[in-house]
Design a protein around this motif. Sequence first.
Motif, short mmCIF file in Angstrom:
data_model
loop_
_atom_site.label_atom_id
_atom_site.label_comp_id
_atom_site.label_asym_id
_atom_site.label_seq_id
_atom_site.Cartn_x
_atom_site.Cartn_y
_atom_site.Cartn_z
N HIS A 29 -7.56 17.18 40.89
CA HIS A 29 -8.77 18.34 39.84
C HIS A 29 -9.39 17.64 39.24
CE1 HIS A 29 -5.72 21.54 39.79
NE2 HIS A 29 -5.54 21.20 40.79
N GLY A 30 -10.58 16.24 39.71
CA GLY A 30 -11.57 15.91 38.56
C GLY A 30 -12.56 16.22 39.43
N TRP A 31 -12.83 17.04 40.31
CA TRP A 31 -14.15 17.83 40.71
C TRP A 31 -14.94 18.18 39.44
CZ3 TRP A 31 -16.05 23.02 40.35
CH2 TRP A 31 -17.40 22.88 41.22
N LYS A 32 -16.05 18.25 39.60
CA LYS A 32 -16.63 18.72 38.49
C LYS A 32 -18.38 19.54 38.97
CE LYS A 32 -15.58 15.80 34.77
NZ LYS A 32 -14.07 15.47 35.04
N ARG A 33 -18.23 20.37 39.03
CA ARG A 33 -19.99 21.21 39.08
C ARG A 33 -21.51 20.21 38.63
NH1 ARG A 33 -19.82 26.77 40.62
NH2 ARG A 33 -17.83 26.88 39.61
N GLU A 34 -21.49 19.92 37.83
CA GLU A 34 -22.63 19.03 37.47
C GLU A 34 -22.22 17.60 37.75
OE1 GLU A 34 -19.60 19.32 35.48
OE2 GLU A 34 -20.63 22.31 34.54
N PHE A 42 -22.78 18.61 56.46
CA PHE A 42 -22.64 18.08 56.14
C PHE A 42 -21.50 19.17 54.96
CE2 PHE A 42 -26.95 15.39 56.56
CZ PHE A 42 -26.13 13.64 56.48
N ILE A 43 -21.21 18.57 54.06
CA ILE A 43 -20.11 19.46 53.43
C ILE A 43 -20.85 19.50 51.78
CG2 ILE A 43 -17.99 20.60 53.59
CD1 ILE A 43 -17.63 19.50 55.65
N GLU A 44 -21.06 19.94 51.11
CA GLU A 44 -20.98 20.41 49.52
C GLU A 44 -19.32 19.95 49.03
OE1 GLU A 44 -23.64 22.86 47.91
OE2 GLU A 44 -22.34 23.30 47.87
N GLN A 45 -19.13 18.99 48.28
CA GLN A 45 -17.66 18.32 47.48
C GLN A 45 -17.16 20.31 46.51
OE1 GLN A 45 -17.95 15.84 44.12
NE2 GLN A 45 -15.31 15.78 44.80
N LEU A 86 -14.93 4.67 49.34
CA LEU A 86 -14.18 6.36 49.33
C LEU A 86 -12.59 6.54 50.02
CD1 LEU A 86 -17.68 7.49 50.33
CD2 LEU A 86 -16.55 7.81 48.73
N THR A 87 -12.31 5.68 50.74
CA THR A 87 -11.06 6.08 51.93
C THR A 87 -10.33 5.54 51.01
OG1 THR A 87 -11.23 4.92 53.55
CG2 THR A 87 -12.61 6.96 53.58
N ARG A 88 -10.34 4.09 50.25
CA ARG A 88 -9.27 3.35 49.74
C ARG A 88 -8.54 2.58 50.56
NH1 ARG A 88 -8.21 7.80 46.60
NH2 ARG A 88 -8.76 7.14 44.08
N ARG A 89 -9.16 2.74 52.04
CA ARG A 89 -8.41 2.05 53.46
C ARG A 89 -9.90 1.33 54.13
NH1 ARG A 89 -4.64 3.50 50.93
NH2 ARG A 89 -3.26 4.30 51.49
N LEU A 145 -5.59 8.06 55.59
CA LEU A 145 -6.64 8.06 54.08
C LEU A 145 -6.16 8.43 53.22
CD1 LEU A 145 -9.75 8.37 56.81
CD2 LEU A 145 -8.20 6.27 56.06
N ARG A 146 -6.64 7.98 51.70
CA ARG A 146 -6.91 8.60 50.70
C ARG A 146 -8.15 8.56 49.64
NH1 ARG A 146 -2.59 8.69 52.11
NH2 ARG A 146 -0.79 8.18 51.57
N CYS A 147 -8.67 9.56 50.25
CA CYS A 147 -10.03 9.63 50.15
C CYS A 147 -10.82 10.03 49.24
CB CYS A 147 -10.98 11.03 51.23
SG CYS A 147 -11.18 10.57 52.81
N THR A 148 -11.29 9.51 48.26
CA THR A 148 -11.41 9.95 46.75
C THR A 148 -11.49 11.73 45.79
OG1 THR A 148 -13.59 8.89 46.58
CG2 THR A 148 -11.93 7.62 46.36
N TYR A 149 -12.42 12.45 46.52
CA TYR A 149 -12.58 13.42 46.89
C TYR A 149 -11.41 14.87 47.41
CZ TYR A 149 -14.33 13.19 51.38
OH TYR A 149 -14.46 13.16 52.73
N CYS A 150 -10.44 13.98 48.04
CA CYS A 150 -9.13 14.69 47.91
C CYS A 150 -7.56 13.96 47.29
CB CYS A 150 -9.15 14.59 49.63
SG CYS A 150 -8.11 15.44 50.92
N MET A 151 -7.47 12.96 47.51
CA MET A 151 -6.26 12.44 47.35
C MET A 151 -6.22 11.22 45.76
SD MET A 151 -3.85 12.21 50.47
CE MET A 151 -3.74 13.18 51.93
N PRO A 152 -5.83 10.89 45.58
CA PRO A 152 -5.19 10.02 44.43
C PRO A 152 -4.68 8.99 45.19
CG PRO A 152 -3.95 11.56 44.57
CD PRO A 152 -4.55 12.30 45.51
N GLU A 153 -5.20 7.29 44.26
CA GLU A 153 -4.54 7.14 45.34
C GLU A 153 -2.66 6.69 45.95
OE1 GLU A 153 -5.82 1.86 45.97
OE2 GLU A 153 -5.80 2.75 43.70
N GLU A 154 -1.92 6.62 45.34
CA GLU A 154 -1.01 6.51 44.73
C GLU A 154 -0.32 7.93 44.44
OE1 GLU A 154 -0.05 3.46 42.69
OE2 GLU A 154 -0.17 1.95 44.92
#
Length: 328
Positions: A197-202, A187-190, A132-135, A23-32
């Motif tokens: 490195h696109g995570w933002k606390r806000e 449930f797990i907080e992002q 979300l997963t690109r799959r 998978l390529r989950c948006t909060y874990c990996m880039p698409e490519e």
Amino acid sequence: MLIDTYGRVATDLRVSLTDRCNLRCTYCMPEEGLSWLAKPDLLTDEEIVRLVRVAVTALGVTEVRFTGGEPLLRPGLVGIVQECAALEPRPQLSLTTNGIGLGRTAAALKEAGLDRVNVSLDTLRPEVFKTLTRRDRHQDVLAGLAAAHEAGLTPVKVNSVLMPGHNADEAPDLLAWAVAHDYELRFIEQMPLDAQHGWKREGMITAGDILASLRTRFTLTEEAGERGSAPAERWLVDGGPHRVGVIGSVTRPFCAACDRTRLTADGQIRTCLFASEETDLRAALRSGAPDEELARIWRQAMWGKKAGSGLDDPSFLQPQRPMSAIGG
């Protein structure tokens, strides 16, 4: 024992078997464009089993969880589980997976000695899953969950991350579905472990937000007893027996009771999911070090574990390795 200067004892080992994922989950990996670890850098099946044996027989580890990437992509997974289940004393063995391959492997893993699974599923909507997963594999995950339950890999736990603009409204629906299928939802907080490195606390959906959403439909009663080192705060749903957990790694950290040590797929010890330092076990292993020396290196690494993750510090810097390369 794997003890640190704050008196915490690590008895829970997380072993990453691969950094690859289907998978390529948006909060874990880039698409490519994400580079994978080279095969010669990965620990072999035999090396993984040896290090788990050292952890269990010499360092007091009692629980072993196999992670990734996606651990079901590891060809030798069933054999690794079987050999680890034969250790004395026998550790508890679990697996964190996206569930896609569980439909064909759950029974074999149970027979090999796996005790239970955690399966990632963030949405009940196939179209949101695809975004979300690109799959387009939503049905495969549902089938994997059913296979795990049928095989007796229980309690089957489901891990969900809520993302603004995608599935932020799904908490009550996910919980109703989990209760109906006898799964335990968490449930797990992002977390700031995405490769891009696109995570933002806000704007992140917090543990407080999740609980407030669940309480619009359910009565939640905090579970009695000590939480101990468990990462999830747990509540009884409408008086029980079903439970729901929330892991607030960012807003409700549990570092003071942490009992985890981590081994990456390329043989590095990490004392914390968010650590910026690692200790190389692979080099010692491949240079012929005896078990006693491997145990000494591991103890020394854990002795230097920091008091906390630093997530609550405004100066926090995200680790260079993404979650897929660290192991969940």
